[in-house]
Design a protein around this motif. Structure first.
Motif, PDB file in Angstrom:
ATOM      1  N   LEU A 459      19.686  11.315 -12.299  1.00  0.00           N
ATOM      2  CA  LEU A 459      20.924  11.424 -11.542  1.00  0.00           C
ATOM      3  C   LEU A 459      21.778  10.186 -11.777  1.00  0.00           C
ATOM      4  N   ASP A 460      21.209   9.024 -11.560  1.00  0.00           N
ATOM      5  CA  ASP A 460      21.872   7.767 -11.872  1.00  0.00           C
ATOM      6  C   ASP A 460      20.842   6.648 -11.874  1.00  0.00           C
ATOM      7  N   ALA A 461      21.271   5.453 -12.275  1.00  0.00           N
ATOM      8  CA  ALA A 461      20.361   4.315 -12.374  1.00  0.00           C
ATOM      9  C   ALA A 461      21.099   3.030 -12.057  1.00  0.00           C
ATOM     10  N   LYS A 462      20.363   2.059 -11.551  1.00  0.00           N
ATOM     11  CA  LYS A 462      20.894   0.723 -11.304  1.00  0.00           C
ATOM     12  C   LYS A 462      19.936  -0.284 -11.938  1.00  0.00           C
ATOM     13  N   VAL A 463      20.506  -1.228 -12.660  1.00  0.00           N
ATOM     14  CA  VAL A 463      19.704  -2.192 -13.411  1.00  0.00           C
ATOM     15  C   VAL A 463      19.957  -3.602 -12.895  1.00  0.00           C
ATOM     16  N   VAL A 464      18.880  -4.363 -12.697  1.00  0.00           N
ATOM     17  CA  VAL A 464      18.988  -5.746 -12.213  1.00  0.00           C
ATOM     18  C   VAL A 464      18.074  -6.642 -13.044  1.00  0.00           C
ATOM     19  N   GLY A 465      18.303  -7.942 -12.938  1.00  0.00           N
ATOM     20  CA  GLY A 465      17.446  -8.916 -13.596  1.00  0.00           C
ATOM     21  C   GLY A 465      16.556  -9.620 -12.596  1.00  0.00           C
ATOM     22  N   VAL A 466      15.326  -9.910 -13.008  1.00  0.00           N
ATOM     23  CA  VAL A 466      14.385 -10.658 -12.173  1.00  0.00           C
ATOM     24  C   VAL A 466      13.870 -11.852 -12.973  1.00  0.00           C
ATOM     25  N   PRO A 467      13.492 -12.939 -12.300  1.00  0.00           N
ATOM     26  CA  PRO A 467      13.037 -14.138 -13.012  1.00  0.00           C
ATOM     27  C   PRO A 467      11.825 -13.864 -13.903  1.00  0.00           C
ATOM     28  N   SER A 468      11.815 -14.520 -15.071  1.00  0.00           N
ATOM     29  CA  SER A 468      10.703 -14.411 -16.016  1.00  0.00           C
ATOM     30  C   SER A 468      10.417 -15.798 -16.583  1.00  0.00           C
ATOM     31  N   ARG A 529      17.443  -6.579  -6.291  1.00  0.00           N
ATOM     32  CA  ARG A 529      16.730  -7.677  -6.950  1.00  0.00           C
ATOM     33  C   ARG A 529      15.557  -8.162  -6.100  1.00  0.00           C
ATOM     34  N   GLU A 530      15.791  -8.250  -4.777  1.00  0.00           N
ATOM     35  CA  GLU A 530      14.711  -8.661  -3.869  1.00  0.00           C
ATOM     36  C   GLU A 530      13.566  -7.651  -3.914  1.00  0.00           C
ATOM     37  N   THR A 531      13.925  -6.362  -3.892  1.00  0.00           N
ATOM     38  CA  THR A 531      12.906  -5.303  -3.939  1.00  0.00           C
ATOM     39  C   THR A 531      12.129  -5.360  -5.242  1.00  0.00           C
ATOM     40  N   ALA A 532      12.843  -5.553  -6.350  1.00  0.00           N
ATOM     41  CA  ALA A 532      12.178  -5.623  -7.661  1.00  0.00           C
ATOM     42  C   ALA A 532      11.194  -6.780  -7.705  1.00  0.00           C
ATOM     43  N   ALA A 533      11.600  -7.937  -7.201  1.00  0.00           N
ATOM     44  CA  ALA A 533      10.722  -9.112  -7.203  1.00  0.00           C
ATOM     45  C   ALA A 533       9.471  -8.858  -6.369  1.00  0.00           C
ATOM     46  N   GLN A 534       9.645  -8.198  -5.231  1.00  0.00           N
ATOM     47  CA  GLN A 534       8.507  -7.897  -4.360  1.00  0.00           C
ATOM     48  C   GLN A 534       7.553  -6.913  -5.027  1.00  0.00           C
ATOM     49  N   LEU A 535       8.112  -5.881  -5.669  1.00  0.00           N
ATOM     50  CA  LEU A 535       7.266  -4.881  -6.334  1.00  0.00           C
ATOM     51  C   LEU A 535       6.493  -5.496  -7.500  1.00  0.00           C
ATOM     52  N   LEU A 536       7.166  -6.355  -8.262  1.00  0.00           N
ATOM     53  CA  LEU A 536       6.479  -6.997  -9.380  1.00  0.00           C
ATOM     54  C   LEU A 536       5.407  -7.962  -8.895  1.00  0.00           C
ATOM     55  N   GLU A 537       5.658  -8.619  -7.777  1.00  0.00           N
ATOM     56  CA  GLU A 537       4.649  -9.513  -7.219  1.00  0.00           C
ATOM     57  C   GLU A 537       3.420  -8.733  -6.763  1.00  0.00           C
ATOM     58  N   CYS A 538       3.661  -7.585  -6.154  1.00  0.00           N
ATOM     59  CA  CYS A 538       2.543  -6.729  -5.729  1.00  0.00           C
ATOM     60  C   CYS A 538       1.732  -6.267  -6.933  1.00  0.00           C
ATOM     61  N   GLU A 539       2.434  -5.914  -8.029  1.00  0.00           N
ATOM     62  CA  GLU A 539       1.735  -5.479  -9.242  1.00  0.00           C
ATOM     63  C   GLU A 539       0.870  -6.609  -9.808  1.00  0.00           C
ATOM     64  N   SER A 540       1.402  -7.836  -9.800  1.00  0.00           N
ATOM     65  CA  SER A 540       0.654  -8.964 -10.368  1.00  0.00           C
ATOM     66  C   SER A 540      -0.593  -9.269  -9.541  1.00  0.00           C
ATOM     67  N   ARG A 541      -0.517  -9.048  -8.245  1.00  0.00           N
ATOM     68  CA  ARG A 541      -1.681  -9.289  -7.390  1.00  0.00           C
ATOM     69  C   ARG A 541      -2.795  -8.288  -7.661  1.00  0.00           C
ATOM     70  N   LYS A 542      -2.398  -7.066  -8.013  1.00  0.00           N
ATOM     71  CA  LYS A 542      -3.401  -6.032  -8.293  1.00  0.00           C
ATOM     72  C   LYS A 542      -4.133  -6.306  -9.606  1.00  0.00           C
ATOM     73  N   ILE A 543      -3.409  -6.977 -10.529  1.00  0.00           N
ATOM     74  CA  ILE A 543      -4.004  -7.255 -11.851  1.00  0.00           C
ATOM     75  C   ILE A 543      -5.028  -8.288 -11.747  1.00  0.00           C
TER      76      ILE A 543
END
Length: 543
Positions: A459-468, A529-543
């Protein structure tokens, strides 16, 4: 339109004298219609009520309400006596309420329903005579009157009927004297930003800015007294109120939606045979998603404008083709400048969907190279800058912030990335603050968003940058799927790898049902961006 009507109040008066009983306002929620003469008369009554309440030229009047009739009467009442209107976001919380009342030096507040108990408690504290009120009085030294558009909630608050009763003590001669003192270059309105980052800033806009802009937009769109213009956008946004003023300038009727609901808007368009709609991309998208859209007779529609946020070419074309807005296109503007760039109804479809058109006659535009500060050549990316009579005078009580956005030469920095082709058509590619710098290369989110929207399921998409740590920033895409469609993140990423540069392929794709939005319908990328950072942090904890 009467060319001598240099103030907002005189514009309405001139149209009332010219058009009389012709329909001016249609309120869908109450099935009510008002003529230009009635509209002007009710605004004059409010103007007298303001004078009787001690409000005079230059005083600031805050208005906190949805798109109700009284909102317009108050704004035009202020315009007639030279008071400065301060629209408040109808969904603001107590923090925003108190901040803007203080920062704007509001002398009066008109209230028609708050969002939270905290807001109601704050109003009771301001109006009551207890010790808390003394503290509130020190925090709001200018505020001396709170009027409820309806019945008063507490002692010290004035009810609407009581407020209007005061108009009887002000005669026509006194009002006429006040009206004559209002000048086109007086501040008419202080428009506060949504405040998604930092404190809201109050842009000071003059009568001349609004009146001239309304005439220019009405002329470019080809609006006439035969039009019925649907306005689902909140009046407290610069886009919403300007749309009303465009209709008045053209002598057209304004079809008002008290609050936006897609089905109610489409039903109202059918009911009152609207000829145009001015809305945000999210509003049009919601209308297009209606399962029974084809069951409505929308054959009266021909024109309209999409503004308030980024709009993809795919969505713009769907609005034109599926809603029948054959002459519509994407418009560009801001709180600080109102509408500055827009297409003509006869421009090629591709120009009306892939660009925001050409600069209006009252505006100069240029693209400035971000590195050198020099003017960019046609087709080159840079910051869009504008200069014209509709630009704000500055931010209220914020000269430092004003100097950051308006140069000594009068050019106003938009903060938007864009390019202009050799014919003067402008393409907006995103916000400077949203640019993703990955491995030293600038990535423009709008390009990836438009590409993802070409997938049949999307339907649509939104793109953001997160720290790397390695690349500086990485790309994250939030995607909404069309109803009944399925897709996986891996499938979307593979599609990207086949057809776009590898450095533009999102590292993560998250599916979402609804984007966080401001009350004006803008997607809040800061929250994404805040949501993306939180989701990526959760993923890293699972790894």
């Amino acid at each position: 339109m009467n060319k001598s009507a240099g103030t907002v109040g005189r514009l309405l008066a001139a149209q009332a004298a010219r058009l009389g009983e012709r329909r001016a306002l249609i309120f869908a929620a109450t099935d009510t219609e008002l003529s230009f003469r009635e509209f002007d008369a009710l605004s004059r009554e409010v103007a007298k009520g303001l004078l009787a309440s001690g409000v005079s030229r230059g005083d600031h009047v805050a208005v906190w309400a949805a798109n109700i009739p009284e909102w317009l009467f108050i704004l035009f009442g202020c315009a007639k006596i030279g008071a400065v209107a301060v629209p408040l976001n109808a969904n603001c919380g107590v923090y925003e309420l108190e901040y803007i009342l203080r920062q704007s030096d509001a002398k009066a507040l008109f209230w028609a329903g708050g969002r939270t108990e905290e807001c109601l408690a704050a109003l009771r504290g301001i109006c009551s005579g207890d010790p808390v009120a003394a503290d509130d009085a020190r925090r709001f030294p200018e505020l001396c009157r709170v009027v409820a558009v309806g019945e008063p909630l507490c002692p010290g608050m004035l009810g609407w009927k009581e407020f209007l009763a005061g108009a009887a003590v002000v005669d026509d001669a006194a009002l006429a004297y006040c009206e004559k003192k209002v000048r086109p270059d007086d501040v008419f309105l202080i428009q506060y930003s949504s405040g998604t980052t930092g404190f809201p800033k109050g842009a000071m806009l003059t009568h001349a800015a609004y009146v001239a802009k309304a005439a220019v937009v009405a002329d470019r769109k080809g609006h006439t007294a035969n039009d019925v213009i649907c306005v689902p956008v909140p009046f407290f946004s610069s886009f919403g109120f300007l749309a009303v003023l465009v209709a008045i300038a053209a002598g057209a009727a304004t079809l008002v939606m008290e609050r936006f609901l897609a089905r109610e808007m489409i039903a109202a368009v059918e009911r009152w045979r609207a000829t145009a709609i001015y809305g945000t991309p999210t509003m049009f998208l919601a209308a297009l998603e209606l399962a029974d859209l084809r069951s409505y007779d929308l054959s009266s529609l021909r024109a309209g404008g999409i503004s308030g946020d980024y709009c993809s070419p795919e969505l713009a074309e769907a609005v034109i083709m599926r809603l029948g807005l054959a002459e519509a296109g994407i418009h560009y503007g801001s709180t600080e400048t109102l509408i500055t760039i827009m297409p003509r109804p006869g421009d090629p479809l591709g120009k009306r969907t892939a660009t925001v058109g050409q600069a209006l006659p009252d505006t100069m535009v240029k693209i400035v190279d971000l590195r050198t500060g020099r003017g960019a050549r046609p087709g080159e990316h840079g910051e869009l800058c504008t200069k014209g009579a509709s630009s704000m005078l500055g931010y209220y009580k914020a000269p430092e912030l004003t100097a950051e956005i308006i140069g000594a030469d009068g050019w106003l920095r938009s903060g938007d990335l864009a390019w202009i082709d050799s014919e003067g058509f402008c393409r907006i590619t995103g916000r400077i603050k949203d640019v993703i710098i990955r491995g030293g290369e600038n990535i423009y989110p709008a390009e990836i968003e438009e590409f993802l929207a070409t997938l049949p399921q999307v339907l649509d998409a939104k793109v953001v940058g997160v720290p790397s740590a390695f690349y500086g920033e990485e790309i994250v895409a939030f995607v909404r799927l069309k109803p009944g469609q399925k897709a996986s993140a891996l499938e979307l990423k593979r599609f990207c790898r086949r057809l776009i540069s590898i450095n533009k392929v999102p590292k993560r794709v998250f599916f979402i049902d609804k984007y966080p939005e401001t009350a004006s319908g803008k997607v809040q990328k800061s929250k994404l961006r805040e949501t993306a950072a939180q989701l990526l942090e959760c993923e890293s904890r699972k790894i």
